[in-house]
Write a protein that holds these residues in place. Structure first.
Motif, PDB file in Angstrom:
ATOM      1  N   GLY A 199      -0.365   7.120   7.388  1.00 56.82           N
ATOM      2  CA  GLY A 199      -0.231   5.743   6.929  1.00 56.82           C
ATOM      3  C   GLY A 199      -1.468   4.934   7.306  1.00 56.82           C
ATOM      4  N   ARG A 200      -1.545   3.707   6.788  1.00 53.83           N
ATOM      5  CA  ARG A 200      -2.709   2.865   7.052  1.00 53.83           C
ATOM      6  C   ARG A 200      -2.387   1.666   7.942  1.00 53.83           C
ATOM      7  NH1 ARG A 200      -7.190   3.587   3.694  1.00 53.83           N
ATOM      8  NH2 ARG A 200      -7.169   5.719   2.903  1.00 53.83           N
ATOM      9  N   LEU A 201      -1.117   1.518   8.367  1.00 51.89           N
ATOM     10  CA  LEU A 201      -0.705   0.332   9.111  1.00 51.89           C
ATOM     11  C   LEU A 201      -0.156   0.745  10.477  1.00 51.89           C
ATOM     12  CD1 LEU A 201      -0.279  -2.768   8.995  1.00 51.89           C
ATOM     13  CD2 LEU A 201       1.988  -2.317   8.059  1.00 51.89           C
ATOM     14  N   LEU A 202      -0.695   0.127  11.524  1.00 53.67           N
ATOM     15  CA  LEU A 202      -0.200   0.331  12.881  1.00 53.67           C
ATOM     16  C   LEU A 202       0.459  -0.967  13.321  1.00 53.67           C
ATOM     17  CD1 LEU A 202       0.047   1.856  15.567  1.00 53.67           C
ATOM     18  CD2 LEU A 202      -2.261   1.058  16.138  1.00 53.67           C
ATOM     19  N   LEU A 203       1.749  -0.925  13.582  1.00 56.00           N
ATOM     20  CA  LEU A 203       2.522  -2.123  13.882  1.00 56.00           C
ATOM     21  C   LEU A 203       3.014  -2.080  15.327  1.00 56.00           C
ATOM     22  CD1 LEU A 203       3.841  -4.719  12.788  1.00 56.00           C
ATOM     23  CD2 LEU A 203       5.792  -3.320  12.085  1.00 56.00           C
ATOM     24  N   LEU A 204       2.589  -3.061  16.119  1.00 60.65           N
ATOM     25  CA  LEU A 204       3.045  -3.203  17.500  1.00 60.65           C
ATOM     26  C   LEU A 204       3.850  -4.488  17.582  1.00 60.65           C
ATOM     27  CD1 LEU A 204      -0.224  -2.306  19.496  1.00 60.65           C
ATOM     28  CD2 LEU A 204       1.509  -0.774  18.517  1.00 60.65           C
ATOM     29  N   LEU A 290      -0.553  -5.650   1.821  1.00 60.74           N
ATOM     30  CA  LEU A 290       0.017  -4.397   1.353  1.00 60.74           C
ATOM     31  C   LEU A 290      -0.946  -3.674   0.419  1.00 60.74           C
ATOM     32  CD1 LEU A 290       3.669  -5.593   0.688  1.00 60.74           C
ATOM     33  CD2 LEU A 290       2.739  -4.537   2.752  1.00 60.74           C
ATOM     34  N   ASN A 291      -1.675  -4.433  -0.380  1.00 58.68           N
ATOM     35  CA  ASN A 291      -2.665  -3.847  -1.274  1.00 58.68           C
ATOM     36  C   ASN A 291      -3.777  -3.173  -0.488  1.00 58.68           C
ATOM     37  OD1 ASN A 291      -4.842  -3.534  -3.241  1.00 58.68           O
ATOM     38  ND2 ASN A 291      -3.617  -4.848  -4.569  1.00 58.68           N
ATOM     39  N   LEU A 292      -4.120  -3.764   0.659  1.00 57.67           N
ATOM     40  CA  LEU A 292      -5.169  -3.191   1.497  1.00 57.67           C
ATOM     41  C   LEU A 292      -4.707  -1.892   2.154  1.00 57.67           C
ATOM     42  CD1 LEU A 292      -7.922  -3.354   2.917  1.00 57.67           C
ATOM     43  CD2 LEU A 292      -6.858  -4.829   4.637  1.00 57.67           C
ATOM     44  N   THR A 293      -3.435  -1.823   2.518  1.00 55.16           N
ATOM     45  CA  THR A 293      -2.966  -0.646   3.238  1.00 55.16           C
ATOM     46  C   THR A 293      -2.696   0.549   2.323  1.00 55.16           C
ATOM     47  OG1 THR A 293      -0.692  -1.506   3.162  1.00 55.16           O
ATOM     48  CG2 THR A 293      -1.986  -1.968   5.132  1.00 55.16           C
ATOM     49  N   ASP A 294      -2.132   0.312   1.141  1.00 53.47           N
ATOM     50  CA  ASP A 294      -1.906   1.472   0.269  1.00 53.47           C
ATOM     51  C   ASP A 294      -1.954   1.124  -1.211  1.00 53.47           C
ATOM     52  OD1 ASP A 294       0.444   0.108  -0.039  1.00 53.47           O
ATOM     53  OD2 ASP A 294       1.760   1.732   0.620  1.00 53.47           O
ATOM     54  N   GLY A 295      -2.592   0.016  -1.561  1.00 52.67           N
ATOM     55  CA  GLY A 295      -2.743  -0.352  -2.964  1.00 52.67           C
ATOM     56  C   GLY A 295      -4.120   0.012  -3.496  1.00 52.67           C
ATOM     57  N   MET A 296      -4.486  -0.604  -4.609  1.00 55.78           N
ATOM     58  CA  MET A 296      -5.770  -0.313  -5.239  1.00 55.78           C
ATOM     59  C   MET A 296      -6.947  -0.648  -4.329  1.00 55.78           C
ATOM     60  SD  MET A 296      -5.304   1.050  -8.210  1.00 55.78           S
ATOM     61  CE  MET A 296      -6.877   0.743  -9.030  1.00 55.78           C
ATOM     62  N   LEU A 297      -6.832  -1.760  -3.598  1.00 56.59           N
ATOM     63  CA  LEU A 297      -7.937  -2.170  -2.733  1.00 56.59           C
ATOM     64  C   LEU A 297      -8.219  -1.136  -1.654  1.00 56.59           C
ATOM     65  CD1 LEU A 297     -10.010  -4.274  -1.856  1.00 56.59           C
ATOM     66  CD2 LEU A 297      -8.205  -5.421  -0.560  1.00 56.59           C
ATOM     67  N   GLY A 298      -7.160  -0.503  -1.150  1.00 61.47           N
ATOM     68  CA  GLY A 298      -7.338   0.459  -0.075  1.00 61.47           C
ATOM     69  C   GLY A 298      -7.783   1.840  -0.523  1.00 61.47           C
ATOM     70  N   GLN A 299      -7.722   2.124  -1.827  1.00 61.12           N
ATOM     71  CA  GLN A 299      -8.089   3.435  -2.316  1.00 61.12           C
ATOM     72  C   GLN A 299      -9.578   3.696  -2.123  1.00 61.12           C
ATOM     73  OE1 GLN A 299      -5.840   5.765  -3.377  1.00 61.12           O
ATOM     74  NE2 GLN A 299      -4.424   4.195  -2.635  1.00 61.12           N
ATOM     75  N   GLY A 300      -9.892   4.802  -1.509  1.00 62.31           N
ATOM     76  CA  GLY A 300     -11.285   5.174  -1.312  1.00 62.31           C
ATOM     77  C   GLY A 300     -11.951   4.479  -0.148  1.00 62.31           C
ATOM     78  N   ARG A 301     -11.236   3.618   0.553  1.00 64.00           N
ATOM     79  CA  ARG A 301     -11.796   2.921   1.712  1.00 64.00           C
ATOM     80  C   ARG A 301     -11.115   3.441   2.971  1.00 64.00           C
ATOM     81  NH1 ARG A 301     -16.116   1.540  -0.337  1.00 64.00           N
ATOM     82  NH2 ARG A 301     -16.494   0.585   1.705  1.00 64.00           N
ATOM     83  N   ARG A 315      13.475  -8.661  11.721  1.00 60.91           N
ATOM     84  CA  ARG A 315      13.077  -9.891  11.038  1.00 60.91           C
ATOM     85  C   ARG A 315      11.823  -9.714  10.193  1.00 60.91           C
ATOM     86  NH1 ARG A 315      12.847 -14.882  15.012  1.00 60.91           N
ATOM     87  NH2 ARG A 315      12.498 -15.879  12.974  1.00 60.91           N
ATOM     88  N   LEU A 316      11.248  -8.515  10.209  1.00 61.41           N
ATOM     89  CA  LEU A 316      10.025  -8.288   9.447  1.00 61.41           C
ATOM     90  C   LEU A 316      10.348  -7.964   7.988  1.00 61.41           C
ATOM     91  CD1 LEU A 316       7.943  -6.192  11.988  1.00 61.41           C
ATOM     92  CD2 LEU A 316       8.007  -8.672  11.665  1.00 61.41           C
ATOM     93  N   HIS A 317       9.385  -8.224   7.120  1.00 58.99           N
ATOM     94  CA  HIS A 317       9.576  -7.984   5.700  1.00 58.99           C
ATOM     95  C   HIS A 317       9.774  -6.481   5.470  1.00 58.99           C
ATOM     96  CE1 HIS A 317       8.921  -8.008   1.375  1.00 58.99           C
ATOM     97  NE2 HIS A 317       8.999  -9.329   1.407  1.00 58.99           N
ATOM     98  N   PRO A 318      10.773  -6.097   4.691  1.00 61.15           N
ATOM     99  CA  PRO A 318      11.047  -4.660   4.486  1.00 61.15           C
ATOM    100  C   PRO A 318       9.879  -3.899   3.876  1.00 61.15           C
ATOM    101  CG  PRO A 318      12.330  -6.038   2.968  1.00 61.15           C
ATOM    102  CD  PRO A 318      11.748  -6.952   3.989  1.00 61.15           C
ATOM    103  N   ALA A 319       9.035  -4.584   3.097  1.00 66.32           N
ATOM    104  CA  ALA A 319       7.897  -3.897   2.488  1.00 66.32           C
ATOM    105  C   ALA A 319       6.884  -3.461   3.542  1.00 66.32           C
ATOM    106  CB  ALA A 319       7.211  -4.812   1.467  1.00 66.32           C
ATOM    107  N   GLY A 324       6.415   5.629   5.279  1.00 69.44           N
ATOM    108  CA  GLY A 324       5.182   6.066   4.647  1.00 69.44           C
ATOM    109  C   GLY A 324       4.043   5.083   4.726  1.00 69.44           C
ATOM    110  N   ARG A 325       4.365   3.806   4.959  1.00 71.87           N
ATOM    111  CA  ARG A 325       3.288   2.816   5.013  1.00 71.87           C
ATOM    112  C   ARG A 325       2.650   2.766   6.399  1.00 71.87           C
ATOM    113  NH1 ARG A 325       4.724  -1.712   1.814  1.00 71.87           N
ATOM    114  NH2 ARG A 325       3.131  -0.992   0.353  1.00 71.87           N
ATOM    115  N   CYS A 326       3.448   2.950   7.438  1.00 70.83           N
ATOM    116  CA  CYS A 326       2.964   2.778   8.807  1.00 70.83           C
ATOM    117  C   CYS A 326       2.476   4.094   9.406  1.00 70.83           C
ATOM    118  CB  CYS A 326       4.051   2.191   9.701  1.00 70.83           C
ATOM    119  SG  CYS A 326       4.386   0.440   9.380  1.00 70.83           S
ATOM    120  N   LEU A 327       1.324   4.034   9.999  1.00 70.53           N
ATOM    121  CA  LEU A 327       0.833   5.131  10.818  1.00 70.53           C
ATOM    122  C   LEU A 327       1.732   5.285  12.038  1.00 70.53           C
ATOM    123  CD1 LEU A 327      -1.585   7.145  11.313  1.00 70.53           C
ATOM    124  CD2 LEU A 327      -2.621   5.318  12.671  1.00 70.53           C
TER     125      LEU A 327
END
Length: 390
Positions: A199-204, A290-301, A315-319, A324-327
């Motif tokens: 995944g591309r997101l690390l959430l603490l 969200l686009n940065l973590t696994d959308g078009m913007l994040g592709q190839g970066r 209380r966090l947004h389900p998205a 699969g999104r979070c490392l």
């Protein structure tokens, strides 16, 4: 060079005329018009003037370098350079100099970084002049207790990145600051390599003062060989301005593919951005994250995003927390009563160990006690506190 001024825009035109037919270089250079206005500083004028001979074709080759940890005594120009202009403003000094067939612009900042740009009549001359400018100009590497970290903010003239060495303890020395469950979760993250990224997101997440920032500093050190850590000081501005986001997230890749490092963007205390009602309160901010973590913007970066929040996971947004999104998702909580007593007994022998309540203590509480500070009273609204940035 001709000068004209127009009202009311107060625009200054610097016009570089063509060479005449009698000139040996006729036909090789171009006319140049450089526009300046009242908003430009003297340093801006020097930036423009440094491009004059390159733009006209008189010195068609250019080389540049960005430096960190520059020695205060380093001149950043050849010994035989003729200084043309010097501009000093708060935190920055710019110097424009020239020699036979070359021009050099140097911008240096008070925090120790610098930018050197050379234009010359040949590529070989530009390369040799730049090499002379930067020779022995930087300090030796920092001690192993420090790690290089970039700090981004949106300045009056666009995104600005400042690199500094910050203290970062090895993970092994601070592992005891966390409960056994949290320490085991961090063990897995600390030993990751570029090949382990899923995944591309690390959430603490967790209460303030529990050591989330301390863990991220250790992570920047543990990943140092393959990942560059950048802390974004104004995440609300980052996801509010597309130009800022593109500069930070996309940037430029100067290294070859095999040498290119990942980038870890650290966003602290982003409760408003990722909580359940974020889409209504922050507009497009959540979507861009969200686009940065696994959308078009994040592709190839090769970009990872680490977020700290005091919010409860529910209380966090389900998205944000979908599979699969979070490392990794790590809840960093208080140490238990027994763990708190053991930590204080080991870290501050001789200090009287108080009778901790059933909820235990945060790392900030324990550090304060070790340092002889009065322990803050627990409040019912403690989740709204700003935290100790530990």
């Amino acid at each position: 060079m001709t000068v004209s001024r127009k009202e009311p825009q107060e625009i200054l035109h610097l016009v570089e005329p063509r060479e005449t037919d009698d000139d040996p270089g006729a036909g090789l250079t171009l006319p140049v018009i450089l526009n300046l206005n009242d908003a430009n500083s003297p340093a801006d004028v020097m930036d423009v003037l440094s491009l004059r001979r390159f733009a006209s074709g008189e010195q068609p080759w250019s080389r540049s370098a960005r430096l960190d940890h520059v020695k205060p005594s380093a001149p950043l120009r050849p010994d035989d350079a003729r200084v043309l202009r010097v501009a000093r403003e708060e935190g920055k000094e710019s110097t424009l100099a020239e020699g036979d067939g070359w021009t050099v612009l140097t911008n240096r900042w008070k925090h120790g970084s610098a930018y050197v740009a050379v234009s010359a009549v040949t590529d070989e001359l530009a390369e040799s002049v730049l090499a002379e400018c930067v020779r022995d100009a930087t300090e030796p590497p920092k001690t192993s207790e420090n790690v290089e970290m970039g700090f981004w903010h949106l300045g009056s003239r666009g995104p600005v990145r400042t690199e500094r060495a910050i203290s970062a303890d090895p993970w092994e020395t601070i592992r005891g600051n966390y409960t056994a469950r949290v320490a085991e979760a961090f063990d897995e993250v600390m030993k990751m390599t570029r090949d382990d990224v899923s995944g591309r997101l690390l959430l603490l997440h967790g209460p303030p003062g529990t050591g989330k920032t301390t863990a991220l500093r250790a992570l920047a050190r543990a990943w140092g060989k393959w990942c560059v850590a950048d802390c974004v000081l104004d995440p609300e501005a980052l996801f509010g301005a597309t130009s800022y986001l593109m500069e930070v997230a996309v940037g430029e890749d100067d290294d070859e593919e095999e040498n290119r490092r990942w980038r870890l963007l650290i966003l602290e205390d982003c409760d408003e951005l990722i909580r359940g009602e974020a889409k209504q309160s922050t507009g497009q901010g959540l979507s861009r994250l969200l686009n940065l973590t696994d959308g078009m913007l994040g592709q190839g970066r090769d970009v990872l995003v680490a977020i700290t929040t005091n919010e409860d996971l529910a209380r966090l947004h389900p998205a944000v927390v979908r599979p699969g999104r979070c490392l990794a998702q790590i809840e960093v909580g208080r140490l238990s009563r027994a763990e708190s007593q053991a930590w204080l007994a080991a870290s501050a022998p001789g200090v009287e160990v108080p009778a901790f309540g059933p909820e235990g203590a945060t790392l900030a509480d324990l550090v304060a006690l070790r340092n002889g500070e009065k322990r803050a009273e627990r409040r019912d609204d403690a989740s709204e506190a700003t935290g100790f940035y530990l």
